[in-house]
Write an enzyme that holds these catalytic residues in place. Structure first.
Site, PDB file in Angstrom:
ATOM      1  N   GLU A 243       5.674  -3.366   0.901  1.00 17.95           N
ATOM      2  CA  GLU A 243       5.687  -3.148  -0.541  1.00 17.95           C
ATOM      3  C   GLU A 243       4.956  -1.831  -0.796  1.00 17.95           C
ATOM      4  O   GLU A 243       3.733  -1.778  -0.772  1.00 17.95           O
ATOM      5  CB  GLU A 243       5.002  -4.312  -1.269  1.00 17.95           C
ATOM      6  CG  GLU A 243       5.729  -5.635  -1.136  1.00 17.95           C
ATOM      7  CD  GLU A 243       7.089  -5.637  -1.798  1.00 17.95           C
ATOM      8  OE1 GLU A 243       7.346  -4.752  -2.645  1.00 17.95           O
ATOM      9  OE2 GLU A 243       7.915  -6.505  -1.465  1.00 17.95           O
TER      10      GLU A 243
ATOM     11  N   GLY B 133       0.816  -1.208   0.000  1.00 20.25           N
ATOM     12  CA  GLY B 133       0.000   0.000   0.000  1.00 20.25           C
ATOM     13  C   GLY B 133       0.846   1.252   0.000  1.00 20.25           C
ATOM     14  O   GLY B 133       1.998   1.256  -0.444  1.00 20.25           O
ATOM     15  N   SER B 134       0.279   2.318   0.531  1.00 13.28           N
ATOM     16  CA  SER B 134       0.931   3.626   0.497  1.00 13.28           C
ATOM     17  C   SER B 134       2.011   3.749   1.562  1.00 13.28           C
ATOM     18  O   SER B 134       2.004   3.036   2.576  1.00 13.28           O
ATOM     19  CB  SER B 134      -0.110   4.728   0.701  1.00 13.28           C
ATOM     20  OG  SER B 134      -0.594   4.705   2.034  1.00 13.28           O
TER      21      SER B 134
ATOM     22  N   CYS C  49       1.933   0.469  -8.710  1.00  8.31           N
ATOM     23  CA  CYS C  49       3.102   0.969  -7.984  1.00  8.31           C
ATOM     24  C   CYS C  49       4.374   0.895  -8.810  1.00  8.31           C
ATOM     25  O   CYS C  49       5.311   1.662  -8.584  1.00  8.31           O
ATOM     26  CB  CYS C  49       3.274   0.212  -6.668  1.00  8.31           C
ATOM     27  SG  CYS C  49       3.454  -1.579  -6.880  1.00  8.31           S
TER      28      CYS C  49
ATOM     29  N   GLY D 231       1.987   2.545   5.389  1.00 14.25           N
ATOM     30  CA  GLY D 231       3.118   1.686   5.705  1.00 14.25           C
ATOM     31  C   GLY D 231       3.823   2.113   6.980  1.00 14.25           C
ATOM     32  O   GLY D 231       4.266   1.263   7.769  1.00 14.25           O
TER      33      GLY D 231
END
Length: 483
Positions: free
Chosen positions: A211, A189-190, A249, A194
């Site tokens: 990630e 995610g963001s 991403c 994170g």
């Protein structure tokens, strides 16, 4: 939530401590269950991706369903080899001993998935977790509700429900989950979320794989032929607009190119964008929609800045009702504008011009490390400089995103784009602890390892460290002089 979190965690721990997840037969059965989900419910999964993200069923299979099928088959074909203990090479000083490295599962794993590839980013890490013998809680993204729902439904039907749980819900559920102790957390995610996950994990000293994302640049060098230019441009168009409408991403974020090559690139981008999505992309069924109104408004705000809007050379169309945002190309927007300082995560493609392509190296290194770096070039010197002078999760030459689909390559970020890696054997290792198992014989025991200490023992110990075990023994026996 399907059931009580406390009882779910209790059942998961009981299942793990029963030892059955360590058996290869159990792991294989769970991987086969995942495979059956994808095969039996392919049309349902495609429909869910269409409802949540507007993905065409071909795109859905290419980017999510098919990729996961491939990954499962790869894991099934290699699992027993991955599970096998590896013999460790020991120095003479350890004689007579033997040692091996034995992979063992970590325990209860929490996987928090993202909305942009809600099937793939849920099941891909689960492959590694189950292959390694863990029990799993999956928290799908609430922003892709159709996919979250079908995952909850099918996973309970096809997998061991005492070992795999799906917890649906929003950020409040995510916060409750993070209050509990896990043996591993895998988050996609963001960067903002994170950091929250990372902080929560520190309270229990839980290892984390993050990630995240970042602004992935594309360096476009001069082309030696029109064929190379056409292929490169097609791949850029696909890597920007054709992968979930830029909501990826590792998708293209911006292009770096010399000014003298700009006009040719822009014309080719326009040509192949029209070829892929038509004169009116809103009528095309081949482009995904923006996930929700919040993300749509964020993208719109990026091009609403006057200086940014004036840099648009193609596209800029959108339809808030259908959450459609058309492919948009910009040339030299202000470098301090949000579109150049934040991850775009949408079909907006800025092009930044340079006097010399070598300036791209300084441009990239002056910014946070990207998840992926792409470059189209046949110049070996530039190739070597980009590899040696930049840092990124991965670097791909002359194509886009392909590295993500290769099971033999690890996928992961560096710095602000995340840490930890997975895919193929790297997923298995991500969710395993490689335990050292060493066994020593009673046959030989050297007297100088024990107190009381004296200078003679010190000489022998120093010799052992400086030379080898045999040299220390010879010194101890008076058969060799200390150097």
């Amino acid at each position: 939530m399907r059931s009580n979190l406390e009882s779910d965690l209790k059942e998961l721990r009981e299942t793990f401590h029963s030892g059955k997840t360590k058996e290869s037969s159990w792991r294989i059965s769970q991987l086969q269950g995942l495979l059956h989900i994808l095969e039996d419910r392919e049309s349902d999964l495609s429909m869910a991706l269409k409802q949540d993200l507007g993905k065409h069923h071909v795109e859905a299979y290419r980017d999510e369903i098919g990729l996961v099928v491939k990954s499962i088959n790869y894991a099934l074909g290699n699992l027993k080899q991955w599970m096998a203990a590896k013999k460790a090479k020991l120095p003479l000083a350890a004689f007579p001993s033997r040692a091996e490295l034995l992979p063992e599962p970590l325990g209860v794993v929490l996987i928090i998935s993202s909305w942009n590839f809600p099937i793939g980013l849920s099941l891909e890490p689960m492959i590694g977790a189950l292959a390694a013998g863990n029990v799993v809680i999956l928290k799908p993204s609430e922003l892709a509700p159709s996919c979250s729902s079908i995952l909850a439904e099918t996973i309970y039907d096809y997998l061991d429900c005492t070992a795999v749980k799906v917890i649906e819900g929003g950020s409040d559920i995510g916060e409750k989950l993070l209050q509990h102790r896990f043996d591993k957390i895998f988050f996609t995610g963001s960067t903002r979320v994170g950091k929250t996950v990372m902080y929560a994990a520190t309270q229990h000293l839980t290892p984390v794989t993050l990630e995240l994302g970042g602004k992935c640049p594309v360096v476009v060098d001069s082309f030696s032929s029109s064929w190379d230019a056409k292929i490169a441009t097609k791949r850029i168009v696909w890597g920007k607009f054709g992968a979930c409408a830029g909501q990826a991403c590792i998708g293209v974020d911006y292009i770096l190119i010399e000014k003298k090559n700009l006009s040719n690139l822009v014309e080719l981008l326009k040509k192949y964008t029209k070829q892929c999505f038509g004169d009116d992309p809103n009528e095309s069924r081949s482009m995904s929609k923006i996930i929700n109104k919040k993300q749509f408004s964020r993208l719109k705000s990026l091009i609403d800045e006057p200086m940014v809007k004036s840099s648009i050379v193609y596209g800029g169309s959108f339809d808030e009702e259908s959450l459609f945002f058309g492919p948009t190309i910009l040339v030299d927007p202000p470098l301090d504008a949000a579109i150049m300082t934040e991850e775009i995560f949408g079909p907006l493609l800025p092009i930044i011009t340079l006097e010399r392509i070598e300036e791209s190296i300084e441009f990239i290194t002056s910014r946070p490390k990207p998840l992926a770096l792409y470059a189209f070039t046949k110049d070996e010197i530039l190739h070597k400089r980009l590899v040696s002078e930049t840092s990124s999760g991965s670097i791909m030459f002359n194509d886009i995103i392909l590295q993500y689909a290769i099971d033999t390559l690890p996928f992961g970020g560096v710095g602000g784009s995340g840490f930890g890696r997975y895919h193929g054997k790297y997923s298995f290792e991500n969710f395993s602890h490689e335990k050292v198992v060493m066994t020593r014989s009673f046959l030989i025991d050297m007297w100088f390892r024990y107190p009381p200490w004296d200078d003679k023992k010190l000489q022998i110990i120093k010799a052992g460290f400086r030379y080898d075990y045999l040299g220390a023994v010879l010194i101890a026996l008076g058969l060799k002089r200390k150097a």
